[in-house]
Design a protein around this motif. Structure first.
Motif, PDB file in Angstrom:
ATOM      1  N   ARG A 185      22.735 -50.337  -3.170  1.00 56.50           N
ATOM      2  CA  ARG A 185      23.121 -48.955  -3.670  1.00 56.50           C
ATOM      3  C   ARG A 185      22.134 -48.811  -4.754  1.00 56.50           C
ATOM      4  O   ARG A 185      22.605 -48.531  -6.183  1.00 56.50           O
ATOM      5  CB  ARG A 185      24.632 -49.020  -4.128  1.00 56.50           C
ATOM      6  CG  ARG A 185      25.401 -49.569  -3.187  1.00 56.50           C
ATOM      7  CD  ARG A 185      25.839 -48.833  -1.999  1.00 56.50           C
ATOM      8  NE  ARG A 185      26.356 -47.311  -2.313  1.00 56.50           N
ATOM      9  CZ  ARG A 185      26.356 -46.537  -1.322  1.00 56.50           C
ATOM     10  NH1 ARG A 185      26.062 -46.765  -0.127  1.00 56.50           N
ATOM     11  NH2 ARG A 185      26.735 -45.308  -1.643  1.00 56.50           N
ATOM     12  N   ARG A 216      22.999 -41.956   3.618  1.00 52.44           N
ATOM     13  CA  ARG A 216      23.441 -41.469   2.099  1.00 52.44           C
ATOM     14  C   ARG A 216      22.550 -40.214   1.699  1.00 52.44           C
ATOM     15  O   ARG A 216      21.422 -40.396   1.074  1.00 52.44           O
ATOM     16  CB  ARG A 216      23.215 -42.657   1.358  1.00 52.44           C
ATOM     17  CG  ARG A 216      23.783 -42.597  -0.075  1.00 52.44           C
ATOM     18  CD  ARG A 216      23.383 -43.796  -0.844  1.00 52.44           C
ATOM     19  NE  ARG A 216      23.156 -43.625  -2.180  1.00 52.44           N
ATOM     20  CZ  ARG A 216      22.751 -44.134  -3.161  1.00 52.44           C
ATOM     21  NH1 ARG A 216      22.295 -45.392  -2.868  1.00 52.44           N
ATOM     22  NH2 ARG A 216      22.259 -43.668  -4.425  1.00 52.44           N
ATOM     23  N   LEU A 250      20.369 -39.965  -1.365  1.00 53.00           N
ATOM     24  CA  LEU A 250      19.555 -41.168  -1.996  1.00 53.00           C
ATOM     25  C   LEU A 250      18.249 -40.805  -2.425  1.00 53.00           C
ATOM     26  O   LEU A 250      17.534 -40.211  -1.734  1.00 53.00           O
ATOM     27  CB  LEU A 250      19.393 -42.247  -0.693  1.00 53.00           C
ATOM     28  CG  LEU A 250      18.425 -43.382  -0.977  1.00 53.00           C
ATOM     29  CD1 LEU A 250      19.076 -44.205  -1.937  1.00 53.00           C
ATOM     30  CD2 LEU A 250      17.962 -43.949   0.276  1.00 53.00           C
TER      31      LEU A 250
END
Lengths: 412, 212
Positions: B45, B74, B77
């Motif tokens: 992450r 995601r 991101l």
């Protein structure tokens, strides 16, 4: 001898046409042969030296008509072997095509006329039979018209019977004979007029030799250019960067400000080197082509073109790298030309697989009048394509539109 | 910031790590393939990622694909894609999903450490960083109403497309914020763009316009 796709009665009109052509060419040959012999004899006096080439040119046109018509009749086009370029006597006589034409001439005179007349003649016999049957009564009673091995025709009954039989026979002959005569003539013409395997191979070798030497010298020029670019550009920059860093190292202790300037110069030099190197690499092989293949690379070029560009790419199958690169460069060059010179408002690019070949067509609606060799990069395009045994055609009439067509074989 | 780097060339990966760690960032993972990148992102992450376009095994556009794949899982991101050459297609694809935090720069730009770190920070914060070369190509393509812009307005438009905010543009052009604000207003009026967008949305609007 005839095209397999057409059969039976459909062949008759074509055969008759070809017979007529045979007669025409035969009569022309009959007139030309003595003239050529005379001119050849006159060479001894000198005059013929000037006139014989004219005669040979007439012969060439005649033979070319025969070739075209033969191909048309047989439905089997043959690869052309080009004639020698020059028009002088020595050049004509040195050209095997001329000698082939000369061999054909007397045969055309005899076979063309004979087979042609036979074919056409037999074709009209049904008509003769029909007319004759209708007019049996014109003959005197003691000397009646005779048909089919001397059978007398002396009433409408015998006329119907004998005439009908004759008519059927005549029709059968009219269908069979012209086709046979035309086929025979076609075969003779093919044998005499069309290049033999050896000659075709020789012509092919000539083409290959020319394109190969073009490819080799283009490749050589390309390597030299890259060498020069790297030598004068990138290599020199690296030397300069190393020098600046060396100087900076020596001054590290005593003059921080000078060191800062030297290092900044070194960095700027490295940035310039990267720009130059990128350009060299891009010209060697466009990175987008190796990343995305031809369709992706073309999409990128099309969307970057200043003129709105419509791209259609079909199913391409396996395409060798050099063919991809060549087609890519041609499209880039054609789009650059269209954007720079043509004033076009729309360009269409169509890429497709045509059997063994990859085909690309670039068409713009601009002003046309593209001249090869006028700094348009067309020479380079052509060399690139021909090196791969491909063909490049440019059609650009004044007033437009301009079409660039590439065909590149994908199998060798 | 915590950074994931996807770069297969050891020299460049070392260099990038050095640049990042020496300016206080933490390189949490260094990977060399697209798949490895997607996995590392899921595992660590990171706050921001740096991805090379060409990665093994195909050495084609693996990096761009991996970046797009990771952003599907995601969407925001932050990804900064680095390349040895500029390709408008990649810039378009990266921006196309409309998500925030995306950058596309030439590797050369890393040499100007300050600017590179600024760009990385902008991407991490959800902004945009497009290479000036990409923007130059875009500007060259779209003639039309662009000719009505003054040279200064073109400059401002170019910087907007690269992803700079008004304050940064003012700084780079050495003019006041007010002056930049005025230029931006003029540009939007001349190009008939909806005014009032800011940040990433403004960049998208400008890029969409330049795309035609």
């Amino acid at each position: 001898m005839s095209d397999e796709s057409s059969s039976g009665l459909a062949r008759v009109p074509r055969a008759l046409r070809f017979c007529a052509v045979g007669v025409g060419l035969g009569v022309a040959s009959m007139a030309l042969l003595p003239v050529l012999l005379l001119l050849a004899a006159l060479c001894l006096l000198g005059v013929g030296l000037f006139l014989l080439p004219v005669g040979l040119r007439v012969l060439a046109r005649l033979a070319d008509v025969a070739r075209r018509e033969t191909d048309r009749f047989t439905g089997r086009p043959t690869p052309e072997v080009p004639r020698a370029a020059g028009q002088r006597l020595a050049e004509s006589l040195g050209d095997p095509v001329t000698w082939r034409d000369l061999r054909w001439l007397p045969t055309s005179m005899v076979a063309g006329t004979t087979l042609g007349v036979l074919g056409l003649g037999v074709a009209v016999t049904p008509l003769v039979a029909l007319v004759a049957t209708g007019f049996w009564w014109v003959f005197p009673e003691d000397e009646p018209m005779r048909m089919l091995a001397g059978q007398p025709v002396d009433s409408w009954g015998s006329a119907g019977l004998l005439g009908g039989t004759t008519l059927v026979l005549a029709v059968v002959l009219a269908v069979v004979v012209p086709v046979a005569a035309a086929s025979l003539l076609g075969w003779i013409n093919r044998v005499l007029l069309h290049p033999g395997e050896r000659e075709r191979l020789a012509a092919r070798v000539d083409t290959l030799r020319a394109t190969r030497s073009g490819a080799v010298s283009a490749h050589d020029a390309e390597l030299r250019r890259i060498e020069r670019d790297l030598h004068d550009g990138t290599q020199a920059r690296l030397v300069s960067i190393a020098m600046h860093l060396g100087l900076a190292e020596r001054r590290l202790g005593d003059d921080p400000q000078a060191v800062g300037e030297l290092v900044a110069k070194a960095r700027a030099g490295a940035e310039d080197a990267m720009v130059e190197l990128r350009e060299v690499l891009r010209q060697m092989y466009p990175p987008i082509l190796s990343d995305r293949g031809l369709p992706g690379a073309l999409a990128s070029v099309a969307s970057d073109c200043a003129v709105p560009t419509e791209l259609s790419v079909g199913e391409l199958g396996e395409v060798p790298d050099p063919v991809e690169a060549a087609v890519y460069f041609v499209v880039v060059e054609a789009l650059t030309n269209a954007a720079k010179h043509s004033g076009a408002s729309l360009v269409t690019v169509a890429v497709s697989r045509q059997g063994r070949s990859l085909r690309a067509e670039i068409r713009d609606d601009g002003a046309g009048g593209v001249v090869e060799g006028a700094g348009t990069g067309i020479v380079g395009m052509r060399r690139r394509v021909e090196a791969l045994d491909g063909r490049l055609r440019i059609d650009s009439p004044l007033g437009g539109p301009t079409t660039v067509l590439v065909d590149c074989p994908c199998e060798w | 910031m915590r950074v994931v780097i996807a770069e297969d060339n050891v020299l460049l990966a070392e260099g990038l790590s050095l640049v990042l760690t020496s300016s206080g960032h933490e390189v949490v993972s260094r990977v060399t393939t697209g798949d490895g990148f997607v996995r590392a992102v899921a595992e660590h992450r990171p706050d921001v990622t740096v991805v090379d376009v060409r990665l093994p095994p195909s050495f084609r556009d693996e990096g761009v694909r991996a970046a797009l794949r990771a952003r599907r899982d995601r969407p925001d991101l932050p990804v900064l894609v680095l390349s040895q050459y500029v390709e408008g297609t990649y810039a378009r694809e990266l921006v196309a999903d409309g998500a925030r935090g995306v950058g596309y720069l030439l590797k050369d730009r890393v040499a100007r450490i300050g600017e590179f770190l600024d760009a990385l920070g902008r991407v991490a914060a959800g902004g945009t960083a497009l290479d000036p070369e990409v923007v130059k190509q875009l500007l060259a393509r779209r003639a039309g109403p662009l000719v009505t812009l003054t040279p200064r307005e073109r400059e401002v438009l170019g910087l907007m497309a690269q992803g700079y905010a008004n304050g940064e543009i003012a700084e780079r052009l050495v003019v006041t914020d007010r002056a930049v604000h005025k230029h931006v207003g003029n540009i939007f009026a001349k190009l008939d763009l909806p005014p009032g967008d800011s940040g990433h949305r403004r960049v998208l609007a400008v890029l969409a316009y330049l795309e035609g």
